[in-house]
Design a protein around this motif. Structure first.
Motif, short mmCIF file in Angstrom:
data_model
loop_
_atom_site.label_atom_id
_atom_site.label_comp_id
_atom_site.label_asym_id
_atom_site.label_seq_id
_atom_site.Cartn_x
_atom_site.Cartn_y
_atom_site.Cartn_z
N VAL A 349 -24.10 1.75 -47.10
CA VAL A 349 -25.20 0.87 -48.15
C VAL A 349 -23.81 0.10 -48.56
O VAL A 349 -22.37 0.25 -48.56
CB VAL A 349 -25.95 1.60 -49.18
CG1 VAL A 349 -24.38 2.01 -50.10
CG2 VAL A 349 -26.36 0.95 -49.78
N ASP A 353 -27.54 -4.61 -49.80
CA ASP A 353 -28.83 -3.83 -49.28
C ASP A 353 -29.35 -3.85 -50.85
O ASP A 353 -31.01 -3.87 -51.03
CB ASP A 353 -28.39 -2.52 -49.12
CG ASP A 353 -27.60 -2.83 -47.28
OD1 ASP A 353 -28.32 -3.19 -46.63
OD2 ASP A 353 -26.91 -1.98 -47.07
N LYS A 386 -28.28 5.02 -44.02
CA LYS A 386 -29.15 3.73 -45.23
C LYS A 386 -30.59 4.65 -45.11
O LYS A 386 -31.09 4.09 -46.11
CB LYS A 386 -28.85 2.40 -44.47
CG LYS A 386 -29.38 1.43 -44.94
CD LYS A 386 -29.35 -0.06 -43.93
CE LYS A 386 -27.79 0.23 -44.76
NZ LYS A 386 -27.62 -1.66 -43.83
N LYS A 390 -32.54 4.55 -49.41
CA LYS A 390 -32.64 4.28 -49.82
C LYS A 390 -33.60 5.14 -50.80
O LYS A 390 -34.70 5.30 -51.70
CB LYS A 390 -33.42 2.75 -48.52
CG LYS A 390 -34.20 1.99 -49.46
CD LYS A 390 -35.10 1.38 -48.01
CE LYS A 390 -36.11 0.20 -48.50
NZ LYS A 390 -36.60 -0.48 -47.46
#
Length: 399
Positions: A349, A353, A386, A390
Motif C-alpha cells: 500500500v 492508494d 492491497k 483496503k
C-alpha cells in the motif's frame, strides 16, 4: 611460497630483467612467517618511479612523491616502491624529503619494527639484516634502531606498536616500551584520522584486552579523543568478554562504558572523525541496547531495528550481562525471519492508494495511517495484500 607471492613473481622478474633489484617487503612477508592470511603483496625495487613506469605499460601514480607506483599486471595490482632514505621528519609524522637509493639494507633501515623490516626474493630467500625473523619467533615488537628515534620520526608508530600487540599477541620489548611511555605525548601531533585507523584495528585484535591495558599503562588514552581522564571507565571494558565483538560493537561498548548521554554520543564519535553512517549505526545499537535492558524484544522492535542492529544490540546485552548462551539470539532471528515484512517498502500500500481510497489530499494523516497498517501487519492481524488492507481500513473506518 603462497600463491599471492607466486602470482607476483613475474613482476619481480620483469624488474630484474631490466637490470634492477626487486624484493617482497612489509607486512606480507611478516604474515607469511606467521602463517597468517596474506592480503596485499608489496614490492620494493632499486628502480626509480620513472624507471618502473617505463618497464610496465599500465601504472598509476598513487604516491609517486614517496616513490610508490601502482602497477597493473595480469589482472592484479601491486604497489612498487623505490628503495629510499628519508630526511629529518617534521611534525613527528612525515619526512621533509625522500631520497631514492639503490641499496636494500638502507631502505629496510628506515622501517618501524624489525618484524616489518624483512625482505624476500622471488625464490623465497629472506634478507633480514635487523633480525626480524628472530623477533617474530620470540614474539617481540622492537624498533629498527633506537626506539626514541623511530617514535620521534613518526609518533603514530607508538599506536602501531600497541595495535600489533592486539593483533599478534606479541609483547613490546622493554626499550621500545620505555620510549613509548616517555614520548606518548607526541601523539598530540598526529591527525585524528590516522589514530582512528589504528584504533579500529586495535579494537578488533585477538588480544584487544592487553592492548587496552597498554593504553592505560602508557597513558596513551590522554592523547585520544574523549578518553583523557577516563581510566576507570576504560577499565570497565576489561571486565567483559570481548573476543567475538565486531569493531562497531566495540565502539558501542566503549560508549556504553563511558556512560555518555544520548546527546553526547554523536559529538564523541565526531571527534574521532567517524563516518556519519557508522555514527548512526552505533547510536541505534545503543538505543536498542537501552530498550533491551528494560524488556525483551518485541516483533515491532526487531522490525524497526533491522537484523544487523538488533543482533549487535543483543550480543552486547549478553556480553554486559555475562550470559554465555546464544540461544536467545537464535530465537530472535527466527522471529525476525518470520516477520511478514522486513521494511516499510514491502507494504502493499502507498500514500497514493490512501488518498485515492479516502478521496482526500495529502497530509500528516497518511503517515499516521501507514503506521497503523504497518503495526497491524506485523502483529499478524492484517494480511499484507492491497485488497485486504483496503477492506480492513474501510471496515475499521480509518480515515
Amino acid at each position: 611460497m603462497k600463491e599471492q607471492f607466486l602470482a607476483a613473481v613475474p613482476v619481480i622478474e620483469k624488474l630484474e630483467a631490466a637490470g634492477f633489484e626487486a624484493y617482497f617487503v612489509g607486512g606480507a612477508v611478516r604474515d607469511l612467517l606467521l602463517n597468517k592470511e596474506i592480503n596485499d603483496v608489496d614490492i620494493a625495487t632499486s628502480a626509480t618511479p620513472e624507471e618502473v613506469k617505463q618497464i610496465f605499460s599500465k601504472t598509476v601514480d598513487v604516491g609517486i612523491e614517496h616513490g610508490t607506483v601502482l602497477v597493473l599486471y595480469q589482472n592484479q595490482s601491486y604497489e612498487i616502491t623505490t628503495f629510499r632514505t628519508e630526511a629529518e621528519y617534521e611534525d613527528f609524522r612525515r619526512p621533509k624529503a625522500v631520497s631514492f637509493i639503490r641499496n636494500l639494507k638502507e631502505d629496510l633501515q628506515r622501517r618501524d619494527f624489525t618484524m616489518n623490516a624483512i625482505a624476500m626474493d622471488k625464490d623465497g630467500n629472506l634478507i633480514d639484516p635487523f633480525k626480524g625473523e628472530l623477533s617474530i619467533k620470540n614474539q617481540v615488537i622492537m624498533t629498527v634502531g633506537k626506539a626514541a628515534d623511530r617514535f620521534q620520526e613518526d609518533a603514530l608508530r607508538m599506536m602501531r606498536a600497541v595495535r600489533f600487540v592486539s593483533q599478534l599477541s606479541f609483547r613490546i620489548e622493554d626499550e621500545t616500551l620505555n620510549a613509548l611511555i616517555n614520548l606518548v605525548h607526541l601523539l598530540d601531533n598526529i591527525a585524528v584520522e590516522r589514530k582512528h585507523t589504528e584504533f579500529d584495528k586495535l579494537l578488533l585484535g585477538e588480544n584487544r584486552k592487553k592492548a587496552i591495558q597498554l593504553i592505560l599503562k602508557t597513558n596513551m588514552n590522554s592523547y585520544l579523543p574523549g578518553l583523557s581522564n577516563q581510566e576507570a571507565r576504560l577499565k570497565l571494558m576489561l571486565e567483559y568478554k570481548l573476543d567475538r565483538l565486531t569493531t562497531r560493537e566495540m565502539w558501542a561498548l566503549l560508549v556504553f562504558c563511558l556512560e555518555l548521554k544520548s546527546k553526547d554520543i554523536e559529538g564523541f564519535l565526531r571527534d574521532w572523525r567517524s563516518p556519519i553512517k557508522e555514527i548512526r549505526e552505533i547510536q541505534l545499537i545503543l538505543h536498542y541496547l537501552d530498550k533491551r535492558f528494560e524488556e525483551s524484544w518485541s516483533s515491532y522492535d526487531l522490525y524497526m531495528a533491522t537484523k544487523d542492529i538488533f543482533l549487535s544490540a543483543e550480543v552486547l546485552y549478553l556480553v554486559i550481562k555475562g550470559i554465555e548462551t546464544k540461544d536467545t539470539i537464535y530465537q530472535y532471528i527466527q522471529v525476525y525471519e518470520g516477520l511478514p515484512i522486513k521494511n516499510r517498502s514491502e507494504m502493499d500500500v502507498t500514500g497514493n492508494d490512501l488518498m485515492e481510497w479516502f478521496n482526500k489530499s495529502g497530509g500528516p494523516w497518511i503517515k499516521e495511517l501507514l503506521l497503523k497498517i504497518e503495526q497491524a501487519i506485523l502483529a499478524g492481524s492484517l494480511i499484507n495484500q492491497k485488497k485486504m488492507i483496503k477492506e480492513w481500513l474501510l471496515k475499521c473506518n480509518h480515515n
